[in-house]
Scaffold this motif. Structure first.
Motif, mmCIF file in Angstrom:
data_model
loop_
_atom_site.group_PDB
_atom_site.id
_atom_site.type_symbol
_atom_site.label_atom_id
_atom_site.label_comp_id
_atom_site.label_asym_id
_atom_site.label_seq_id
_atom_site.Cartn_x
_atom_site.Cartn_y
_atom_site.Cartn_z
ATOM 1 N N ILE A 69 -2.389 -0.633 11.287
ATOM 2 C CA ILE A 69 -2.419 -1.390 9.877
ATOM 3 C C ILE A 69 -3.967 -1.651 9.648
ATOM 4 O O ILE A 69 -4.413 -1.708 8.608
ATOM 5 N N MET A 105 -6.228 -0.841 6.491
ATOM 6 C CA MET A 105 -6.845 -1.888 5.699
ATOM 7 C C MET A 105 -8.249 -1.998 5.716
ATOM 8 O O MET A 105 -8.598 -1.963 4.453
ATOM 9 N N LEU A 158 -9.777 -0.514 2.512
ATOM 10 C CA LEU A 158 -10.074 -1.756 1.235
ATOM 11 C C LEU A 158 -11.657 -1.684 1.349
ATOM 12 O O LEU A 158 -12.235 -1.970 -0.010
ATOM 13 N N TRP A 173 -4.246 3.212 -3.425
ATOM 14 C CA TRP A 173 -3.793 3.491 -2.208
ATOM 15 C C TRP A 173 -3.219 4.619 -1.971
ATOM 16 O O TRP A 173 -3.304 5.337 -0.968
ATOM 17 N N VAL A 179 3.562 1.823 4.395
ATOM 18 C CA VAL A 179 2.537 1.176 4.728
ATOM 19 C C VAL A 179 1.346 1.318 3.753
ATOM 20 O O VAL A 179 0.509 0.379 3.300
ATOM 21 N N ILE A 180 1.182 2.545 3.624
ATOM 22 C CA ILE A 180 -0.245 2.981 2.632
ATOM 23 C C ILE A 180 0.177 2.794 1.108
ATOM 24 O O ILE A 180 -0.628 1.969 0.281
ATOM 25 N N ALA A 229 0.114 -2.359 2.061
ATOM 26 C CA ALA A 229 -1.266 -2.458 1.853
ATOM 27 C C ALA A 229 -1.788 -2.773 0.578
ATOM 28 O O ALA A 229 -2.388 -3.825 0.154
ATOM 29 N N THR A 239 -3.490 -6.452 -0.512
ATOM 30 C CA THR A 239 -4.558 -6.447 -1.140
ATOM 31 C C THR A 239 -4.498 -7.312 -2.364
ATOM 32 O O THR A 239 -5.300 -7.812 -2.780
#
Length: 504
Positions: free
Chosen positions: A91, A95, A99, A148, A348-349, A353, A357
């Protein structure tokens, strides 16, 4: 020892490298002409592809969520029985890579910008309490679920299946294999596809490297009196090149993991500090209410077409930027996600995330909005006069221990850009070879190449880097066509894998 470059795809190398060199040469010869050409193509891209990009991102997100919650979500990817990277490190890499440095400076600048000049969809009065939640909600759109999901949900599923289960090369052209078969895997057709994706990513990565040199130089000048000149900017870029190239050479399991883990820990420390020392109640309330506004207005925000000039400057610009990164980010995610399930990958994505964010944007940008409400002009003034770096500094310096916090944010931003530099250096090298272990000499070449291009472009003024950064929107046009088939190929491949693994 002689470098092993026997597996390099020279047509892709020459097409992408040749284009980047030509771009730099034209910038050196006539930056005015280059800017004019880029701006013209930018306007055409936004006009004719803006609506398509909005629908493409929305369809990718909704389709990915559908696959994740279906029985196909239990499919395990990458031909491994369990993950080869721990969940925290996995993760952290995702990130920090996705990001990137933009998430720090835009986190400070975008919410305040929307607060000072509200998005047309909402029609609220600027610089009032009514403008707070729309400002954050619009920022959540640009850096949230849609952004994302296009960077590696459905596309990562396709690449992991075709590369790890069917032994096809880990290249952007592989995304089109279900559509064109072997025709796309050989010859100039496939080479052009790979080169377009490499050019888009190099353009999008060189921009942040160049701007980091400008921004850190400005910040050091404000904080310590160090001269804000080209020598300082060049020294910063050379240092950054060294950090991310060494990290890329050491590989995913060492340098890239180390930088990403460090940055996540530093981010958590800064988040905790601002929550304790900053306007805690305002931050928490703003996040909850802005998230509610964002969810309730999600479809309207995603499909808004009412003010095309505004869209070109904000939403379409971001969509072009993220689309340009799409194929190579998917390759990188495929490389680090072996052993994960489809449900883990997409949630997760595409969900975790973006939520993290959005909270990060509220921490940084929401604090800026609070200071602007309490003392009008304290944030918007420096933002209007000096741009993004001044916005971040004007926020951090109003916090307790402002100088220390400012320095830590500069370190955070530098490592964010470094993690993007090392991961993209690594991934571009994968495109050149089609393997997930490209030779070190190739990684060094692309790492140094991106830094040198950034250094050359800032030497002729910020217009050089701005032209390159805007050009990524132009390069997103062919890349967005490459990503389109994943909307139906992703679910189809997921179902096939579910049947193979006995889940259907």
């Amino acid at each position: 020892m002689k470098p092993n470059l026997s597996g390099v795809d020279w047509p892709v190398f020459l097409l992408s490298g040749g284009f980047i060199v030509s771009f730099v040469l034209l910038a050196l010869i006539d930056i005015g002409l280059l800017s004019e050409l880029v701006n013209s193509f930018f306007a055409l891209s936004a006009k004719y592809f803006g609506a398509y990009w909005q629908l493409l991102l929305l369809a990718t997100f909704l389709t990915g969520i559908g696959v994740a919650i279906s029985s196909c979500g239990r499919v395990r990817l990458g031909n491994l029985p369990e993950p080869d990277i721990s969940t925290f490190k996995w993760i952290a890499i995702i990130m920090c890579t996705l990001l990137a440095g933009g998430g720090v400076f835009w986190a400070a600048a975008e919410p305040v910008s929307h607060f000072v000049s509200p998005p047309p969809l909402y029609g609220v009065e600027a610089k009032t309490t009514a403008a707070v939640y729309p400002a954050l909600s619009q920022s959540f759109l640009h850096w949230g679920f849609l952004a994302w999901s296009i960077l590696g949900s459905l596309t990562a599923i396709i690449l992991m299946n075709l590369h790890y289960d069917r032994n096809l090369p880990l290249k952007p052209r592989t995304l089109l294999y279900p559509l064109f078969g072997d025709r796309v895997m050989r010859g100039w057709f496939g080479a052009v596809i790979d080169a377009c994706c490499v050019i888009a990513v190099v353009s999008g990565t060189v921009g942040p490297i160049g701007f980091l040199g400008l921004q850190i130089s400005f910040s050091l000048s404000e904080l310590s009196g160090i001269a804000n000149n080209y020598a300082t900017q060049l020294a910063i870029i050379v240092s950054l090149i060294a950090v991310y190239t060494i990290s890329a050479v050491s590989g995913v399991t060492r340098g890239i993991q180390l930088l990403s883990s460090f940055n996540v820990v530093l981010s958590l420390i800064l988040v905790a500090f601002i929550l304790i020392a900053g306007p805690t109640g305002f931050i928490v309330d703003s996040f909850i209410q802005s998230a509610g506004v964002h969810v309730s207005d999600f479809l309207r925000l995603a499909t808004y077409r009412g003010d095309l000039p505004w869209l070109s400057g904000w939403t379409v610009f971001f969509w072009g930027w993220f689309l340009g990164y799409g194929p190579l980010m998917a390759m990188f995610i495929a490389r680090i996600s072996r052993g994960r399930t489809i449900r883990e990958l997409i949630l997760v994505i595409s969900v975790l995330a973006p939520v993290v964010t959005s909270f990060w944007f509220t921490i940084v940008g929401g604090t800026g909005i609070y200071f602007e409400l309490v003392s009008p002009g304290s944030i918007s003034g420096p933002l209007a006069e000096f741009g993004m770096p001044a916005s971040l500094l004007s926020i951090t310096q109003q916090l307790p221990m402002g100088v220390l916090v400012s320095v830590l944010f500069l370190i955070l931003t530098t490592i964010f850009v470094a993690t993007t530099g090392d991961s993209m250096t690594y991934t571009v090298s994968m495109v050149m070879t089609g393997t997930d272990h490209p030779p070190s000499s190739l990684r060094i070449f692309w790492g140094v190449m991106m830094g040198v291009v950034a250094a050359i472009l800032i030497s002729i003024g910020s217009g050089g880097v701005s032209a390159l950064q805007s050009f990524i929107v132009v390069t997103a046009v062919p890349v967005s066509l490459i990503l389109l088939p994943s909307i139906w190929n992703g679910p189809r491949i997921a179902r096939a894998m579910a049947r193979e693994q006995g889940l259907l």
